[in-house]
Enzyme design. Structure first.
Site, PDB file in Angstrom:
ATOM      1  N   GLY A  19       0.815  -1.208   0.000  1.00 53.51           N
ATOM      2  CA  GLY A  19       0.000   0.000   0.000  1.00 53.51           C
ATOM      3  C   GLY A  19       0.850   1.259   0.000  1.00 53.51           C
ATOM      4  O   GLY A  19       0.635   2.174  -0.810  1.00 53.51           O
ATOM      5  N   VAL A  83       8.075   3.535  13.919  1.00 49.92           N
ATOM      6  CA  VAL A  83       7.138   4.484  14.522  1.00 49.92           C
ATOM      7  C   VAL A  83       6.714   3.971  15.890  1.00 49.92           C
ATOM      8  O   VAL A  83       6.362   2.791  16.041  1.00 49.92           O
ATOM      9  CB  VAL A  83       5.914   4.691  13.604  1.00 49.92           C
ATOM     10  CG1 VAL A  83       4.825   5.476  14.319  1.00 49.92           C
ATOM     11  CG2 VAL A  83       6.339   5.416  12.332  1.00 49.92           C
ATOM     12  N   GLU A 174       0.596 -23.692   0.812  1.00 50.20           N
ATOM     13  CA  GLU A 174       1.832 -23.569   0.029  1.00 50.20           C
ATOM     14  C   GLU A 174       3.024 -24.112   0.794  1.00 50.20           C
ATOM     15  O   GLU A 174       3.886 -24.801   0.233  1.00 50.20           O
ATOM     16  CB  GLU A 174       2.032 -22.100  -0.380  1.00 50.20           C
ATOM     17  CG  GLU A 174       0.946 -21.682  -1.362  1.00 50.20           C
ATOM     18  CD  GLU A 174       1.003 -20.239  -1.856  1.00 50.20           C
ATOM     19  OE1 GLU A 174       0.444 -19.970  -2.913  1.00 50.20           O
ATOM     20  OE2 GLU A 174       1.587 -19.388  -1.166  1.00 50.20           O
TER      21      GLU A 174
HETATM   22  C1  LIG Z   1       3.375 -15.321   3.897  1.00 51.63           C
HETATM   23  C2  LIG Z   1       2.385 -14.422   3.223  1.00 51.63           C
HETATM   24  C3  LIG Z   1       1.905 -14.754   1.970  1.00 51.63           C
HETATM   25  C4  LIG Z   1       0.991 -13.933   1.325  1.00 51.63           C
HETATM   26  N1  LIG Z   1       0.555 -14.294   0.077  1.00 51.63           N
HETATM   27  C5  LIG Z   1      -0.264 -13.473  -0.595  1.00 51.63           C
HETATM   28  C6  LIG Z   1      -0.651 -13.774  -1.928  1.00 51.63           C
HETATM   29  O1  LIG Z   1      -0.277 -14.817  -2.477  1.00 51.63           O
HETATM   30  N2  LIG Z   1      -1.470 -12.902  -2.575  1.00 51.63           N
HETATM   31  C7  LIG Z   1      -1.891 -11.743  -1.980  1.00 51.63           C
HETATM   32  O2  LIG Z   1      -2.589 -10.968  -2.613  1.00 51.63           O
HETATM   33  N3  LIG Z   1      -1.559 -11.438  -0.712  1.00 51.63           N
HETATM   34  C8  LIG Z   1      -0.747 -12.264  -0.008  1.00 51.63           C
HETATM   35  N4  LIG Z   1      -0.389 -11.958   1.276  1.00 51.63           N
HETATM   36  C9  LIG Z   1      -0.972 -10.767   1.924  1.00 51.63           C
HETATM   37  C10 LIG Z   1      -0.264  -9.488   1.468  1.00 51.63           C
HETATM   38  O3  LIG Z   1       1.125  -9.654   1.539  1.00 51.63           O
HETATM   39  C11 LIG Z   1      -0.742  -8.358   2.356  1.00 51.63           C
HETATM   40  O4  LIG Z   1      -2.136  -8.231   2.229  1.00 51.63           O
HETATM   41  C12 LIG Z   1      -0.077  -7.049   1.954  1.00 51.63           C
HETATM   42  O5  LIG Z   1       1.317  -7.139   2.128  1.00 51.63           O
HETATM   43  C13 LIG Z   1      -0.637  -5.883   2.755  1.00 51.63           C
HETATM   44  O6  LIG Z   1      -0.004  -4.722   2.340  1.00 51.63           O
HETATM   45  P1  LIG Z   1       0.214  -3.509   3.348  1.00 51.63           P
HETATM   46  O7  LIG Z   1       0.800  -2.387   2.530  1.00 51.63           O
HETATM   47  O8  LIG Z   1      -1.013  -3.270   4.116  1.00 51.63           O
HETATM   48  O9  LIG Z   1       1.295  -4.040   4.400  1.00 51.63           O
HETATM   49  P2  LIG Z   1       2.703  -4.714   4.197  1.00 51.63           P
HETATM   50  O10 LIG Z   1       2.956  -5.051   2.777  1.00 51.63           O
HETATM   51  O11 LIG Z   1       2.774  -5.803   5.199  1.00 51.63           O
HETATM   52  O12 LIG Z   1       3.723  -3.560   4.601  1.00 51.63           O
HETATM   53  C14 LIG Z   1       3.744  -3.000   5.884  1.00 51.63           C
HETATM   54  C15 LIG Z   1       5.051  -2.220   6.054  1.00 51.63           C
HETATM   55  O13 LIG Z   1       4.941  -1.436   7.226  1.00 51.63           O
HETATM   56  C16 LIG Z   1       6.167  -1.496   7.937  1.00 51.63           C
HETATM   57  N5  LIG Z   1       5.892  -1.227   9.358  1.00 51.63           N
HETATM   58  C17 LIG Z   1       5.076  -1.925  10.183  1.00 51.63           C
HETATM   59  N6  LIG Z   1       5.057  -1.368  11.407  1.00 51.63           N
HETATM   60  C18 LIG Z   1       5.892  -0.301  11.359  1.00 51.63           C
HETATM   61  C19 LIG Z   1       6.305   0.684  12.318  1.00 51.63           C
HETATM   62  N7  LIG Z   1       5.861   0.671  13.591  1.00 51.63           N
HETATM   63  N8  LIG Z   1       7.188   1.617  11.923  1.00 51.63           N
HETATM   64  C20 LIG Z   1       7.665   1.640  10.645  1.00 51.63           C
HETATM   65  N9  LIG Z   1       7.305   0.757   9.710  1.00 51.63           N
HETATM   66  C21 LIG Z   1       6.431  -0.206  10.054  1.00 51.63           C
HETATM   67  C22 LIG Z   1       6.667  -2.925   7.690  1.00 51.63           C
HETATM   68  O14 LIG Z   1       8.067  -3.019   7.881  1.00 51.63           O
HETATM   69  C23 LIG Z   1       6.250  -3.140   6.232  1.00 51.63           C
HETATM   70  O15 LIG Z   1       7.271  -2.764   5.325  1.00 51.63           O
HETATM   71  C24 LIG Z   1       0.533 -12.757   1.952  1.00 51.63           C
HETATM   72  C25 LIG Z   1       1.011 -12.419   3.227  1.00 51.63           C
HETATM   73  C26 LIG Z   1       1.921 -13.246   3.851  1.00 51.63           C
HETATM   74  C27 LIG Z   1       2.449 -12.875   5.208  1.00 51.63           C
END
Ligand SMILES: Cc1cc2nc3c(=O)[nH]c(=O)nc-3n(C[C@H](O)[C@H](O)[C@H](O)COP(=O)(O)OP(=O)(O)OC[C@H]3O[C@@H](n4cnc5c(N)ncnc54)[C@H](O)[C@@H]3O)c2cc1C
Length: 431
Positions: A19, A83, A174
């Protein structure tokens, strides 16, 4: 001549996952200063993390430096920091490395593993969320075969060859398929005292079917395909305890040296930072434009947000959902900066759910199209290559997969962080 003060609005984005990166990229041409804060220096492609845990890929093939993603985006600053606090009145984000004022804040911090209140299970059953989790799980899996090879006690040997995966969603399916292939194919001829094919791989799910987000016929197919690979699928059995010896699955205690948690996620911190109520999973219920109620200057997106999809469903925690939300909030912010009317409410477009089950088997549910078997597998592979962030990453992953497909070998089987085999005796010599 004094420099004119920078009056461009300051957008702070916390989290450089799917995101956050999408939002920052889309804002990189906007008339704004962007600061991207993340506690790690890399963006992680979580969907392929299980392949790091099962020795198919190396960490650098599924993660890219955040700074590199924004090299050419001059209005984007990247900050490494965790954060710890947000002052919504003063509009200030505090991290362990500094403080950052904002005009607009986007929280995209994703989710963590949830042990449903049993935090004590975590050391015995690591979940898969970060690179360190994947390399730790890879170590445990590979070391279990090594310990079995050297064990003299048959019970201990058996325990080392038992693998329990808890949770029958895509990650559990998986992982189970990939461990089965590791045991039955890759390692089959590499040991002398044990037969790796004798490994027992259990996939335990409390619900009545695997992959509940997919159509029931695809769940049934996934179960059959796993069973053909030698995985024991245990349904409708809650895990009641996990300890260093194994797991209590329903009424049965199963000794196992390797237990992997793929059962639940929750969102930490965001509710506390904002001082607002969340749902049971820690998600913040946002307005239709993804802002926090009462705070039009704060957006929550991705896994951390609770967003209505249909009357009965909320937007699932998937990468495409986080990316769509990132793009949407960037458009809202650009419209505000340009004083144009805001886009309508966020609408989620579900692109589908997929899971792979080892070589030549995958299930794909796009709603209008369902695929399984090798067609599903090729589709799954192409989709993942397409979404990898750079040409370099896509090429490396493709080459690796091609090599594994041809040779059935897994390339990333190194274990680091074991006790040293040859302790440094230089101190002894000196004395
Ligand atoms: C093992 C696994 C397999 C998956 N497989 C799939 C799939 O096949 N297809 C699919 O669509 N989705 C899949 N997902 C789900 C998908 O990865 C998530 O829905 C997606 O990553 C969410 O995006 P996001 O931007 O909300 O958070 P994320 O991509 O998780 O990013 C969050 C970021 O915030 C940072 N962060 C967190 N807390 C803090 C803080 N306090 N201070 C600073 N930085 C911080 C983290 O370091 C990270 O970089 C999978 C998830 C996992 C764990």
């Amino acid at each position: 001549m004094t420099e004119a003060p920078n009056t461009r609005p300051h957008v702070v984005i916390v989290g450089a996952g799917f995101g956050g990166v999408t939002a920052a990229k889309r804002l990189s041409r906007a008339d704004a200063e962007i600061t991207v804060i993340d506690r790690r220096n890399y963006h992680l492609f979580q969907p392929l993390l299980y392949q790091v845990a099962t020795a198919d890929l190396s960490p650098a093939e599924v993660a890219w430096p955040i700074r590199g993603i924004f090299t050419h985006d001059r209005n984007v600053r990247v900050v490494l920091g965790e954060v710890t606090r947000i002052d919504t009145a003063a509009r200030l984000v505090t991290t362990d490395t500094g403080q950052y004022p904002y005009d607009i804040l986007i929280l995209a911090t994703g989710s963590s593993n949830s042990y449903f209140g049993h935090h004590e299970w975590e050391p015995h059953a690591p979940g898969l969320k970060r690179i360190v989790d994947a390399t730790e799980i890879r170590k445990r899996i590979l070391v279990a075969f090594e310990r079995a090879e050297t064990a003299d006690d048959p019970d201990e040997q058996r325990r080392q060859l038992n693998f329990i995966i808890i949770g029958g969603g895509p990650t559990g399916v998986e992982m189970a398929g990939s461990i089965a292939e590791l045991a039955r194919v890759t390692l089959a001829k590499d040991f002398r005292r044990i037969d790796p094919k004798a490994a027992r791989i259990l996939l335990v799910e409390a619900g009545d079917r695997l992959l509940p987000a997919l159509a029931p016929d695809l769940s049934a197919y996934a179960k059959q395909a796993l069973e053909r690979l030698g995985v024991e699928v245990v349904l409708q059995q809650p895990v009641k305890d996990v300890n260093e010896r194994g797991a209590q699955v329903g009424d049965q205690f199963i000794p196992a040296a390797t237990i992997i948690w793929a059962a639940g996620v929750m969102v930490p911190h965001v509710g506390d930072w904002l001082g607002i109520e969340t749902d049971r999973g820690g998600r913040v219920a946002v307005e239709p434009d993804l802002t926090v109620p009462g705070h039009p200057e704060i957006f929550v997106i991705g896994d951390a947000a609770r967003v209505k999809w249909t009357d009965a469903e909320i937007v699932p925690g998937l990468a495409p959902a986080a990316k769509q939300q990132g793009a949407y909030v960037a458009d809202v912010i650009r419209a505000r900066i340009a004083k144009r009317p805001a886009p309508g409410p966020f609408r989620y477009r579900h692109v589908g759910s997929l899971a792979t089950i080892g070589r030549n088997h995958a299930v794909v549910d796009l709603g209008w199209l369902r695929l399984k078997g090798w067609i599903g597998w090729w589709f799954w592979g192409l989709v993942h290559i397409y979404f990898l962030i750079s040409v370099r990453a896509a090429t490396l992953v493709l080459l690796n997969w091609f090599w594994t497909y041809l040779t059935r070998r897994k390339g990333a089987r190194l274990v680091t962080g074991l006790r040293p085999l040859f302790p440094d005796r230089s101190g002894e010599r000196k004395s």
